[in-house]
Write a protein that holds these residues in place. Structure first.
Motif, short mmCIF file in Angstrom:
data_model
loop_
_atom_site.label_atom_id
_atom_site.label_comp_id
_atom_site.label_asym_id
_atom_site.label_seq_id
_atom_site.Cartn_x
_atom_site.Cartn_y
_atom_site.Cartn_z
N UNK A 1 7.34 -12.14 -5.15
CA UNK A 1 6.38 -12.60 -4.14
C UNK A 1 5.20 -11.65 -4.18
N UNK A 2 4.01 -12.16 -4.37
CA UNK A 2 2.83 -11.30 -4.49
C UNK A 2 2.07 -11.22 -3.17
N UNK A 3 1.81 -10.01 -2.73
CA UNK A 3 1.01 -9.81 -1.51
C UNK A 3 -0.12 -8.83 -1.79
N UNK A 4 -1.19 -8.98 -1.03
CA UNK A 4 -2.37 -8.14 -1.19
C UNK A 4 -2.50 -7.19 -0.01
N UNK A 5 -2.76 -5.92 -0.32
CA UNK A 5 -2.89 -4.87 0.69
C UNK A 5 -4.29 -4.27 0.62
N UNK A 6 -5.06 -4.42 1.70
CA UNK A 6 -6.39 -3.82 1.78
C UNK A 6 -6.29 -2.48 2.51
N UNK A 7 -6.98 -1.46 1.97
CA UNK A 7 -6.93 -0.15 2.62
C UNK A 7 -8.27 0.55 2.52
N UNK A 8 -8.37 1.69 3.20
CA UNK A 8 -9.63 2.45 3.25
C UNK A 8 -9.44 3.91 2.85
N UNK A 9 -8.43 4.16 2.04
CA UNK A 9 -8.17 5.54 1.60
C UNK A 9 -8.78 5.79 0.22
N UNK A 10 -9.59 6.83 0.11
CA UNK A 10 -10.20 7.20 -1.17
C UNK A 10 -9.81 8.62 -1.53
N UNK A 11 -10.23 9.09 -2.68
CA UNK A 11 -9.95 10.46 -3.09
C UNK A 11 -8.46 10.75 -3.18
N UNK A 12 -8.08 11.97 -2.76
CA UNK A 12 -6.68 12.38 -2.83
C UNK A 12 -5.79 11.52 -1.94
N UNK A 13 -6.31 11.11 -0.79
CA UNK A 13 -5.53 10.24 0.09
C UNK A 13 -5.26 8.90 -0.57
N UNK A 14 -6.26 8.39 -1.28
CA UNK A 14 -6.11 7.13 -1.99
C UNK A 14 -5.09 7.23 -3.12
N UNK A 15 -5.09 8.39 -3.78
CA UNK A 15 -4.12 8.61 -4.87
C UNK A 15 -2.70 8.65 -4.31
N UNK A 16 -2.53 9.33 -3.18
CA UNK A 16 -1.21 9.41 -2.56
C UNK A 16 -0.73 8.02 -2.12
N UNK A 17 -1.65 7.26 -1.57
CA UNK A 17 -1.31 5.91 -1.11
C UNK A 17 -0.90 5.03 -2.29
N UNK A 18 -1.64 5.13 -3.39
CA UNK A 18 -1.34 4.30 -4.56
C UNK A 18 0.04 4.65 -5.14
N UNK A 19 0.40 5.93 -5.09
CA UNK A 19 1.73 6.31 -5.58
C UNK A 19 2.81 5.66 -4.72
N UNK B 1 -2.72 -3.33 -4.23
CA UNK B 1 -3.53 -2.60 -3.25
C UNK B 1 -4.99 -2.61 -3.69
N UNK B 2 -5.86 -2.81 -2.73
CA UNK B 2 -7.30 -2.89 -3.02
C UNK B 2 -8.09 -2.05 -2.01
N UNK B 3 -8.84 -1.08 -2.53
CA UNK B 3 -9.70 -0.26 -1.67
C UNK B 3 -10.90 -1.10 -1.23
N UNK B 4 -11.16 -1.12 0.08
CA UNK B 4 -12.24 -1.95 0.62
C UNK B 4 -13.36 -1.14 1.25
#
Length: 449
Positions: free
Chosen positions: A36-54, A70-73
């Motif tokens: 099942x495919x779902x889309x996750x929008x987030x606002x984390x960039x830099x090191x926080x974004x890297x941690x979130x992606x992991x 996951x998609x940075x918005x």
């Protein structure tokens, strides 16, 4: 013989049909073989974004039946504006990370499926969630979104500078009068009279204005801070809390002992790292970056947000963001969304998230993790934030209103004018309140149920 042959053919056809059905019927059964495919929008960039992606990658690896993209918005403001456009086109995500001040808008939008629906259906145990964090996102006894990245403001200070100024590095200011006195002693000037180190600094950030109102135990808007019903007017100009914040802020800057480094919190944090200010207020989420930036140059101390003299400490409210499930009317997607959200707030994931970012774990069980224990041992400054959160009363929830993003920008613009000597604290208060009240009135008129 013919009868036997016919029977054999029928049996073979039935077996073939069963096997075909198991493989690919072209209906719902076939879709179960695909994630099942779902889309996750987030606002984390830099090191926080890297941690979130992991965290997202780890979820996908451990849940073969679900795939999260996951998609940075962009920053929170950008993300919520993109959501408005996407929802109108019926093309929004399945889950979105939205900042605290977007809460009332999200509730009013009618686009979300409250967390409480999932919780009640599964009888999910919420007892481990930090009550002061979950309380912010709870309206009418219903948890609307799942807390994810939460923070509070604290005082950062340079312990070495304290020692050099004859101040006790283990006894930071607790009130504004103590802050003023320490700032005066910490301020340094060169032979020409130019300030080389300010005693204190605070970015022009509406969140700080809001927090210092909460610190006084006062409301920002009416209707129980927008929690009993949508607010119809501001309260901070009536209850005296707003003027007290602005007057103290203005007084500190005008004294020459507090620096004004503009609206960007990073600029004030960088000034502290560079030794241009000895104290500053910032989010707990900035602690890891501050420690990394300072390195061995000096020792960082942390303390609770200063309170006002003679006023009972009202505590602090959380900032940050939470995870919202969008009401897609697709049962499979909504179940997948719930599984993803539960994973993101699980103890191990929250311990990892906290150690990588500086945000609070939203679940108390994360503190049992060895990773979290080791982090607190290596970064004892973070304990300040935990103690402040736990000591804040349950009433310190912060305000809810749909026009909060606009309100925050209005307050910041007016404070900027005040600190540039273009208007008084009283004028700043009135202009801010008038503008916000106008926005509230317009929103309420356009969104009558």
């Amino acid at each position: 013989m013919k009868k036997k042959l016919a029977s054999l053919l029928i049996a073979l056809l039935m077996v073939g049909g069963i096997l075909t059905g198991c493989g690919n019927s072209g209906g719902k059964t076939s879709s179960s073989n695909k994630p099942v495919e779902i889309t996750f929008w987030h606002s984390m960039s830099g090191k926080n974004g890297q941690a979130l992606q992991k965290m997202v990658n780890d979820f996908n690896s451990s849940h073969k039946n679900i795939k999260v993209t996951s998609q940075y918005q962009g920053k929170y403001d950008e993300a919520i504006n993109k959501l408005k456009s996407a929802q109108r086109a019926k093309n929004g995500p399945d889950v979105i990370q939205t900042y605290d001040i977007g809460t009332r808008f999200m509730i009013d939008s009618g686009w979300v499926k409250p967390m409480q629906d999932f919780i009640d259906e599964e009888k999910y145990d919420t007892s481990s969630l930090e009550s002061n964090i979950a309380g912010y996102y709870t309206v009418d006894n219903k948890l609307y979104s799942m807390p994810f990245n939460s923070s509070t403001p604290i005082l950062y200070y340079n312990k070495d500078a304290f020692k050099a100024a004859g101040l006790d590095p283990d006894n930071p200011p607790k009130t504004f009068s103590e802050l003023e006195s320490a700032a005066a002693k910490l301020t340094k000037k060169d032979s020409s009279g130019k300030v080389t180190q300010y005693g204190y600094a605070m970015a022009i950030y509406g969140w700080f204005f809001e927090q210092f109102i909460t610190k006084q135990g006062q409301a920002y808007v009416n209707n129980d801070n927008g929690r009993k019903a949508a607010p119809t007017a501001t309260e901070f100009e009536k209850n005296g809390s707003g003027l007290k914040v602005l007057s103290e802020w203005n007084k500190l800057v005008k004294s020459g002992n507090a620096g004004n480094f503009g609206r960007k919190t990073d600029d004030t944090a960088n000034a502290f790292i560079a030794g241009k200010t000895a104290m500053y207020v910032d989010s707990t989420a900035g602690l890891s970056a501050a420690l990394s930036g300072v390195g061995q140059k000096f020792e960082i101390g942390t303390a609770a947000l200063p309170s006002f003299d003679g006023i009972k400490d009202g505590g602090v409210s959380i900032g940050g963001a939470s995870l919202w499930a969008l009401d897609s009317k697709d049962t499979e997607k909504e179940k997948a969304t719930w599984e993803f959200i539960k994973y993101m707030v699980s103890p191990d994931e929250q311990a990892y998230w906290a150690t990588k970012t500086g945000y609070f774990p939203v679940t108390k069980k994360a503190y049992n993790s060895q990773l979290m224990k080791d982090n607190l041992k290596s970064k004892p400054q973070f304990q300040t934030a935990i103690n402040q959160l736990h000591s804040s009363p349950s009433t310190a929830k912060g305000a809810l209103m749909s026009v909060f993003p606009e309100a925050r920008q209005t307050v910041e613009a007016n404070i900027e004018q005040m600190l540039q000597n273009k208007q008084t604290p009283e004028q700043t208060l009135k202009k801010s309140a008038d503008s916000i009240n106008s926005a509230i009135k317009e929103y309420n008129q356009n969104n009558q149920k």
